[in-house]
Scaffold this active site. Structure first.
Site, PDB file in Angstrom:
ATOM      1  N   ARG A   1       0.880  -1.170   0.000  1.00  0.00           N
ATOM      2  CA  ARG A   1       0.000   0.000   0.000  1.00  0.00           C
ATOM      3  C   ARG A   1       0.913   1.213   0.000  1.00  0.00           C
ATOM      4  O   ARG A   1       1.886   1.266   0.750  1.00  0.00           O
ATOM      5  CB  ARG A   1      -0.889   0.015   1.242  1.00  0.00           C
TER       6      ARG A   1
ATOM      7  N   GLU B   1     -11.696   4.456  -3.225  1.00  0.00           N
ATOM      8  CA  GLU B   1     -11.937   3.018  -3.314  1.00  0.00           C
ATOM      9  C   GLU B   1     -12.384   2.672  -4.723  1.00  0.00           C
ATOM     10  O   GLU B   1     -12.955   3.507  -5.429  1.00  0.00           O
ATOM     11  CB  GLU B   1     -13.004   2.599  -2.300  1.00  0.00           C
TER      12      GLU B   1
ATOM     13  N   ARG C   1      -0.632  -5.852   4.557  1.00  0.00           N
ATOM     14  CA  ARG C   1       0.115  -5.262   3.445  1.00  0.00           C
ATOM     15  C   ARG C   1       1.263  -4.420   3.995  1.00  0.00           C
ATOM     16  O   ARG C   1       1.147  -3.813   5.050  1.00  0.00           O
ATOM     17  CB  ARG C   1      -0.780  -4.349   2.604  1.00  0.00           C
TER      18      ARG C   1
END
Length: 172
Positions: free
Chosen positions: A42, A50, A84
């Site tokens: 990320r 989104e 992540r």
């Protein structure tokens, strides 16, 4: 000869740490091939719409255009709650997070540096990318409303939208 050797020694670590982007999930996350493993990243210091939000597909396309299929270098800062790696990422020598903000495809996070916030202000003033909308909904509000079960509606021409803060947000 010394200059050539010095250049090689400086660039050798960069080539050793380069990894191939295999997929881009949205405007601020991607998957890399690191040896035999895949690593989800990320981008640090930004928050992109989104994928099901207005400008989400455009933000994904922007990051895909910048990084997909290229070798990248990254510096991990942390790990998020989804496992992540949160990292600064350079695609072909270009800072991906900074470019997303410059293109108007992401917000600078509250903890980001002044330079990134200034780039966001420039994109906002120029009405670039998501700033071309009259009042773009930040992804943290979109995620919050989605978790509370905000209804998704279908308009007369098939466009999907939901009401967030008294305004239509397309792309749910």
């Amino acid at each position: 000869m010394r200059i050539l050797l010095a250049t090689f020694l400086l660039l050798a670590p960069l080539a050793a740490s380069a990894h191939r982007v295999v997929s881009v999930a949205d405007g601020d996350s991607m998957t890399l091939q690191v040896g035999r493993n895949r690593v989800k990243l990320r981008l640090a210091d930004i928050d992109a719409p989104e994928i099901r939000q207005a400008f989400g597909p455009q933000a994904r396309q922007s990051l895909h255009q910048l990084c997909a299929g290229t070798d990248v270098q990254y510096n991990t800062r942390a790990t998020d709650r989804f496992g992540r790696s949160v990292a600064t990422v350079r695609c072909n020598g270009v800072d991906a997070g900074r470019t997303q903000v410059e293109r108007g495809m992401a917000w600078a996070s509250a903890r980001s540096n002044r330079e990134l916030k200034a780039l966001e202000a420039i994109a906002r003033n120029n009405r670039t990318g998501l700033w071309s909308a009259s009042n773009p909904a930040p992804p943290w509000r979109f995620r919050h409303s989605a978790s509370r079960g905000a209804a998704c509606h279908v308009g007369p021409r098939g466009g999907r939208y939901q009401w967030i803060g008294g305004r239509k947000a397309y792309g749910c």
